[in-house]
Design an enzyme around this catalytic site. Structure first.
Site, PDB file in Angstrom:
ATOM      1  N   TYR A  55      56.109  29.483 -38.362  1.00 56.56           N
ATOM      2  CA  TYR A  55      54.772  29.527 -37.784  1.00 56.56           C
ATOM      3  C   TYR A  55      54.672  30.553 -36.659  1.00 56.56           C
ATOM      4  CZ  TYR A  55      50.644  28.270 -35.101  1.00 56.56           C
ATOM      5  OH  TYR A  55      49.455  28.333 -34.426  1.00 56.56           O
ATOM      6  N   HIS A  85      42.028  35.589 -28.645  1.00 56.72           N
ATOM      7  CA  HIS A  85      42.046  34.356 -27.854  1.00 56.72           C
ATOM      8  C   HIS A  85      41.532  34.563 -26.423  1.00 56.72           C
ATOM      9  CE1 HIS A  85      44.224  32.917 -31.275  1.00 56.72           C
ATOM     10  NE2 HIS A  85      44.525  31.749 -30.719  1.00 56.72           N
ATOM     11  N   ASN A 197      51.216  30.322 -25.637  1.00 57.70           N
ATOM     12  CA  ASN A 197      51.538  28.911 -25.821  1.00 57.70           C
ATOM     13  C   ASN A 197      52.206  28.399 -24.549  1.00 57.70           C
ATOM     14  OD1 ASN A 197      50.818  27.344 -28.002  1.00 57.70           O
ATOM     15  ND2 ASN A 197      52.299  28.294 -29.385  1.00 57.70           N
ATOM     16  N   TYR A 281      39.354  -2.963   7.650  1.00 57.04           N
ATOM     17  CA  TYR A 281      40.332  -2.450   6.697  1.00 57.04           C
ATOM     18  C   TYR A 281      40.616  -0.958   6.862  1.00 57.04           C
ATOM     19  CZ  TYR A 281      39.967  -6.762   3.894  1.00 57.04           C
ATOM     20  OH  TYR A 281      40.000  -8.051   3.444  1.00 57.04           O
ATOM     21  N   ARG A 284      43.204  -1.038   9.619  1.00 59.82           N
ATOM     22  CA  ARG A 284      44.360  -1.900   9.395  1.00 59.82           C
ATOM     23  C   ARG A 284      45.119  -1.551   8.116  1.00 59.82           C
ATOM     24  NH1 ARG A 284      43.400  -7.774   7.644  1.00 59.82           N
ATOM     25  NH2 ARG A 284      41.272  -7.254   8.291  1.00 59.82           N
ATOM     26  N   PHE A 329      53.673  22.252 -25.919  1.00 63.37           N
ATOM     27  CA  PHE A 329      52.551  22.918 -25.252  1.00 63.37           C
ATOM     28  C   PHE A 329      51.453  21.947 -24.830  1.00 63.37           C
ATOM     29  CE2 PHE A 329      52.060  23.156 -29.893  1.00 63.37           C
ATOM     30  CZ  PHE A 329      51.017  22.262 -30.035  1.00 63.37           C
ATOM     31  N   GLU A 413      44.151  21.103 -34.580  1.00 63.61           N
ATOM     32  CA  GLU A 413      44.449  20.658 -33.218  1.00 63.61           C
ATOM     33  C   GLU A 413      43.454  19.541 -32.889  1.00 63.61           C
ATOM     34  OE1 GLU A 413      44.195  24.398 -31.194  1.00 63.61           O
ATOM     35  OE2 GLU A 413      45.775  25.236 -32.460  1.00 63.61           O
TER      36      GLU A 413
END
Length: 519
Positions: A55, A85, A197, A281, A284, A329, A413
């Protein structure tokens, strides 16, 4: 401190990573690591020549993984990957974050399982050393299959595309390369995939968040102590014996700090035998609330450091006959911790806002709205509106991005982390928190003024003095935004923490713990 770090062979800490980005430490590749990188590169060449289907080396990407690519086209495949990309949108990320991406990518690839060429890593290191930083858009990653879009933009400059910053000037990458007499690179098989990646976008934001939230946590304890002194609260809830009975690490640290910060305070001692049974609170429970946020920070630090020294590429190349297409990844391990650390940061602001409100109520001997002339003057009425607005804005940012997943890549994906959103949201919350802390400082210093002539302890008094050197006591109304902005500068430029540390050192006060460091 060692001024050299060996990529790929030495353990990278958050502090060292930040030091490399700041130019205090130089990252290098030693000869043994270089040999591992070259060996991995040769294994990829064997895969290509033998036409073994692997791949991303000789196949298409994502849903095109079944499409075979000829040996002649394997290099073009990689450059096309970076170009196709590069789809990020929005404002550029900070240059420091982009530089951290470069550093963490080198650390991952230099471990010798990615089939990257040594020359490619050397070019990335050149960018780091010369502070020539690619322009990377902030949006477009879904945080699985790597931070594909931002990493593609990060490495366009290797091909002579995209833009970079040099000495504050934004310019085309091709111009920067020509200026330094450098040629663009021709990527070999798998190199483009190895570059994009990975989780380096999420990771870089996580690294910076660890540093920023650590600073905020340290400030919170001291500002909280100032507020407690202003309201004449009790230090008894910080007794070490109490917290040994419920021994969370963060809780014990905060309790120890508060007890140390308030030890022998004239203000505390002045009301030791009063008939006030217990405090609200927000005073404290500082060890429990600040401490819970510190526990979340500790987990973020732990996971970030694991990721810093991990290989997040795909496929992993052990040798030509042994490659694994896995999911290293995927950003989920960091996405989830970033999401709940966002809640931890928001809670620091939430409890600080409550202390501001408490100081304005006119209780415990303080004047209403911390002014002696209420009516004609509004005093510190409205700054708490700002903390309330910031606190609510932070709550809206606490929705966990990692709880959502939108399938991508035609369903190949089908589960993604959205960790890139988690990482950016955390910084938005910290941005707001820093303003909330500046406003609490305004209230706490004013409240302490009404306790004079009594004094607190050296660290608390030094912090009060720092405020008063920059912002005068409030008598009549004035434009409080100016005061807030001045105090915000003290909070964000390191002056407040420097005052704390210098005063603690000068008075032999040890309030730190090595487990909570970033080196």
């Amino acid at each position: 401190m060692n001024n050299t770090f060996n990529y790929g062979s030495s353990h990278l800490t958050i502090g060292t990573c930040l030091d490399i980005a700041a130019g205090k430490v130089k990252g290098v590749i030693d000869s043994d690591t270089a040999a591992k990188i070259q060996a991995s590169w040769r294994e990829v060449e064997k895969i290509v020549h033998a036409q073994l289907p692997v791949y991303g080396i000789n196949t298409g990407f994502g849903p095109l993984c079944d499409t075979r690519i000829s040996e002649a086209d394997t290099s073009l495949l990689q450059s096309n990957l970076l170009k196709s990309h590069s789809v990020g949108v929005g404002n550029p990320i900070p240059q420091e974050i982009a530089k951290l991406m470069l550093i963490t990518k080198v650390q991952a690839l230099a471990q010798g399982f990615s089939g990257i060429a040594l020359a490619t890593l050397e070019r990335i290191i050149w960018h780091i050393d010369n502070n020539i930083i690619p322009v990377v858009p902030e949006k477009g990653s879904v945080g699985a299959s790597g931070d594909l879009a931002p990493l593609a933009h990060l490495f366009l400059s290797l091909l002579g595309f995209g833009e970079v910053y040099e000495n504050g000037e934004r310019m085309p990458a091709a111009k920067a390369l020509a200026k330094h007499s450098l040629q663009s690179l021709i990527l070999g098989p798998k190199e483009g995939l190895a570059l994009i990646n990975g989780t380096q976008f999420i990771l870089a934001f996580a690294i910076k968040a660890v540093q920023r939230l650590d600073d905020a946590l340290n400030r919170a304890d001291v500002i909280g102590a100032m507020s407690l002194e202003g309201m004449m609260g009790s230090a008894r809830p910080f007794d070490e014996r109490l917290h040994q009975l419920r021994p969370y690490k963060g809780t014990k640290l905060v309790a120890k700090r508060l007890e140390t910060l308030l030890k022998d305070s004239e203000i505390c001692n002045s009301h030791a035998n009063c008939d006030r049974v217990q405090d609200p609170y927000s005073l404290r429970c500082m060890p429990q609330v600040h401490g819970a946020s510190r526990n979340a920070w500790l987990h973020l630090k732990e996971l970030t450091e694991i990721e810093l020294n991990s290989v997040t590429d795909n496929p992993i190349v052990f040798n030509a006959d042994d490659t694994i297409s896995g999911g290293n990844f995927h950003g989920q391990p960091l996405a989830m911790v970033l999401d709940y650390t966002t809640v931890a940061a928001a809670e620091l602001g939430n409890i600080a806002d409550r202390r501001c409100y408490l100081m304005s109520e006119g209780r415990y001997g303080l004047p209403k709205l911390l002014t002696n002339n209420a009516g004609l003057n509004s005093g510190l009425m409205i700054p708490q509106y700002t903390t309330a607005a910031l606190v609510t804005e932070n709550k809206t940012l606490c929705f966990p991005a990692s709880a959502d997943s939108v399938p991508t890549s035609l369903g190949q994906e089908d589960h993604v982390s959205m960790g890139s959103i988690s990482s950016r949201k955390l910084h938005q919350v910290i941005d707001n928190l820093e303003y909330i802390q500046a406003i609490e400082l305004l209230y706490a210093a004013q409240a302490m003024d009404f306790r004079r002539s009594l004094k607190s302890t050296p660290v608390v008094e030094a912090c009060h003095a720092l405020v008063r050197e920059n912002v005068p006591h409030i008598g009549d109304d004035r434009i409080f935004a100016d005061d807030i902005n001045v105090l915000h500068q003290l909070v964000t430029n390191g002056a407040f923490l420097t005052t704390i540390n210098n005063t603690a050192t000068a008075n032999n006060i040890n309030w730190n713990d090595d487990e909570f460091g970033i080196y």
